[in-house]
Design a protein around this motif. Structure first.
Motif, PDB file in Angstrom:
ATOM      1  N   LEU A  59      20.765 -46.540 -43.737  1.00 50.63           N
ATOM      2  CA  LEU A  59      20.485 -48.167 -43.822  1.00 50.63           C
ATOM      3  C   LEU A  59      21.692 -48.765 -42.742  1.00 50.63           C
ATOM      4  N   ARG A  60      22.950 -48.634 -42.799  1.00 53.35           N
ATOM      5  CA  ARG A  60      24.048 -48.905 -42.069  1.00 53.35           C
ATOM      6  C   ARG A  60      23.618 -48.814 -40.473  1.00 53.35           C
ATOM      7  N   ASP A  61      22.887 -47.457 -40.232  1.00 53.63           N
ATOM      8  CA  ASP A  61      22.436 -47.303 -38.707  1.00 53.63           C
ATOM      9  C   ASP A  61      21.429 -48.363 -38.347  1.00 53.63           C
ATOM     10  N   GLN A  62      20.303 -48.743 -39.286  1.00 55.05           N
ATOM     11  CA  GLN A  62      19.318 -49.883 -38.902  1.00 55.05           C
ATOM     12  C   GLN A  62      20.280 -51.165 -38.744  1.00 55.05           C
ATOM     13  N   PHE A  63      21.233 -51.538 -39.442  1.00 56.56           N
ATOM     14  CA  PHE A  63      21.846 -52.720 -39.080  1.00 56.56           C
ATOM     15  C   PHE A  63      22.564 -52.534 -37.693  1.00 56.56           C
ATOM     16  N   GLY A  64      22.976 -51.524 -37.244  1.00 56.60           N
ATOM     17  CA  GLY A  64      23.599 -51.137 -36.005  1.00 56.60           C
ATOM     18  C   GLY A  64      22.643 -51.384 -34.866  1.00 56.60           C
ATOM     19  N   GLY A  66      20.789 -53.641 -34.775  1.00 52.74           N
ATOM     20  CA  GLY A  66      20.705 -55.181 -34.427  1.00 52.74           C
ATOM     21  C   GLY A  66      22.000 -55.428 -34.122  1.00 52.74           C
ATOM     22  N   GLY A  67      22.851 -54.829 -33.599  1.00 54.84           N
ATOM     23  CA  GLY A  67      24.107 -55.017 -33.309  1.00 54.84           C
ATOM     24  C   GLY A  67      25.292 -55.330 -34.101  1.00 54.84           C
ATOM     25  N   LEU A  68      24.999 -54.717 -35.544  1.00 58.53           N
ATOM     26  CA  LEU A  68      25.940 -55.138 -36.414  1.00 58.53           C
ATOM     27  C   LEU A  68      26.387 -53.733 -36.968  1.00 58.53           C
ATOM     28  N   TYR A  69      27.545 -53.230 -36.722  1.00 62.18           N
ATOM     29  CA  TYR A  69      27.967 -51.901 -37.007  1.00 62.18           C
ATOM     30  C   TYR A  69      29.094 -51.964 -37.949  1.00 62.18           C
ATOM     31  N   TYR A  70      29.020 -51.024 -39.085  1.00 60.61           N
ATOM     32  CA  TYR A  70      29.856 -51.011 -40.378  1.00 60.61           C
ATOM     33  C   TYR A  70      30.732 -49.711 -40.124  1.00 60.61           C
ATOM     34  N   MET A 112      24.889 -48.668 -55.641  1.00 60.07           N
ATOM     35  CA  MET A 112      25.629 -49.719 -55.116  1.00 60.07           C
ATOM     36  C   MET A 112      26.097 -49.018 -53.914  1.00 60.07           C
ATOM     37  N   VAL A 113      26.598 -49.903 -52.972  1.00 60.19           N
ATOM     38  CA  VAL A 113      27.079 -49.405 -51.541  1.00 60.19           C
ATOM     39  C   VAL A 113      28.057 -50.630 -50.992  1.00 60.19           C
ATOM     40  N   VAL A 114      29.260 -50.282 -50.379  1.00 51.72           N
ATOM     41  CA  VAL A 114      29.899 -51.302 -49.829  1.00 51.72           C
ATOM     42  C   VAL A 114      29.942 -50.883 -48.133  1.00 51.72           C
ATOM     43  N   LEU A 115      29.530 -51.937 -47.444  1.00 47.91           N
ATOM     44  CA  LEU A 115      29.892 -51.668 -45.909  1.00 47.91           C
ATOM     45  C   LEU A 115      31.050 -52.763 -45.529  1.00 47.91           C
ATOM     46  N   SER A 116      31.725 -52.239 -44.477  1.00 50.36           N
ATOM     47  CA  SER A 116      33.028 -53.106 -44.384  1.00 50.36           C
ATOM     48  C   SER A 116      33.204 -52.898 -42.634  1.00 50.36           C
ATOM     49  N   ARG A 117      33.757 -53.846 -42.191  1.00 52.00           N
ATOM     50  CA  ARG A 117      34.310 -53.584 -41.050  1.00 52.00           C
ATOM     51  C   ARG A 117      35.724 -53.087 -40.940  1.00 52.00           C
TER      52      ARG A 117
END
Length: 321
Positions: A59-64, A66-70, A112-117
């Protein structure tokens, strides 16, 4: 910082990961919302857990895309689907989803999951705390007897999914997150088992801040997640969430805001159940819930071909350190 119940849980293990890799329409819609708002720290609920965090990272990679990487991903096993071998809801049956420590058709469902810069510090996990061990716990009874049984209450954990205390090492200042996703205060009987449990899941944070569950983390902190309880409408012990919102150590930037979930059919309808509550010492510069109106350009992110990202809407707060 933002909290978002994406409701991505599926009927069995591995199915969420399959749908993510197939660009499922719901996943695409969720990605559009997340990459539109671009939070630095994102707390997600409704994400199935696996030991290697393959689903969360996919899921994190899907956001990536769109140019948003955690770079940093954190999750612990939720209480959902952990078998107990006992009748935990008093329906006379065993081995149903309701007989697990937290309602779930399989272990790790709707976690639950946390994604962070920024990287995380050492977490404290209160998910294994027994309900009866919470200070001033209110356990269900029927005719003066423990419900559903003394044996069940001896092993019943408080957390439906989890309660985490997680530091985030922001470059300017370390901030500690109080994270949870409480169970619904409905689907029970006159003993109000789920309503009482939901209320005590919310009260855990007050006991933590009062030092009754070990040392209180140094401020600043931000409490966020799904309380599954509106301050006024719907079922549940409203006093529990009202007390948290009125706690002088917290600020509620969206005190006058509207609902965060559209449970339209059946009732109860639109309610405020998702919260981001920064500590009083933090400077909040803006806040909102992502619920665009039909005449706003962002509305299409929620309504393309009648596919909604989630019935819940992202709640966010901007903090200036």
């Amino acid at each position: 910082m933002a909290t978002y119940d994406v409701e991505l849980s599926r009927k069995g293990p591995g199915l969420m990961l399959r749908d993510i890799t197939r660009d499922d329409p719901q996943v695409v819609a969720i990605t559009q919302v997340v990459t539109h708002l671009r939070p630095d720290v994102l707390f997600l609920q409704g994400v199935d857990y696996d030991a290697d965090l393959l689903g969360a990272k996919a899921l994190r990679d899907q956001f990536g895309k769109g140019g948003l990487y955690y770079p940093h991903v954190f999750a612990l096993p939720p209480n959902t689907g952990i078998p107990t071998g006992l009748d935990m809801n008093g329906d006379g049956r065993l081995h149903t989803p309701a007989d697990a420590q937290g309602y779930g058709k399989f272990r790790g469902a709707s976690g639950m999951v946390v994604l962070s810069r920024w990287p995380f510090g050492d977490a404290r996990d209160f998910s294994t705390l027994l309900w009866r061990e919470l200070p001033e716990a209110t356990l269900p009874e029927v005719n003066g007897q423990p419900f559903p049984s003394e044996e069940a209450q001896d092993i019943q954990r408080l957390s439906s999914k989890g309660h985490w205390v997680l530091p985030v090492q922001h470059p300017v200042k370390l901030v500690t997150l109080f994270l949870f996703a409480a169970g619904p205060p409905v689907f029970d009987g006159p003993e109000d088992q789920n309503g009482l449990r939901n209320a005590d899941e919310i009260r855990l944070w007050t006991h933590l801040m009062n030092g009754k569950l070990g040392p209180m983390p140094e401020p600043p902190f931000v409490l966020m997640g799904g309380a599954n309880l509106d301050p006024e409408k719907g079922e549940g012990q409203h006093a529990a969430i009202q007390a948290l919102l009125n706690d002088p150590r917290l600020q509620d930037p969206l005190a006058q805001a509207g609902p965060t979930v559209d449970w339209r059919e059946p009732t109860p309808g639109d309610l405020r159940v998702d919260y981001v509550l920064p500590g009083i010492d933090l400077k909040v510069t803006d806040a909102g819930e992502f619920w665009p109106k039909p005449d706003e350009p962002a509305y299409e992110l929620l309504a393309k071909k009648d596919i909604k990202a989630s019935r819940h809407h992202m709640v966010w707060v901007d903090i200036d350190f």
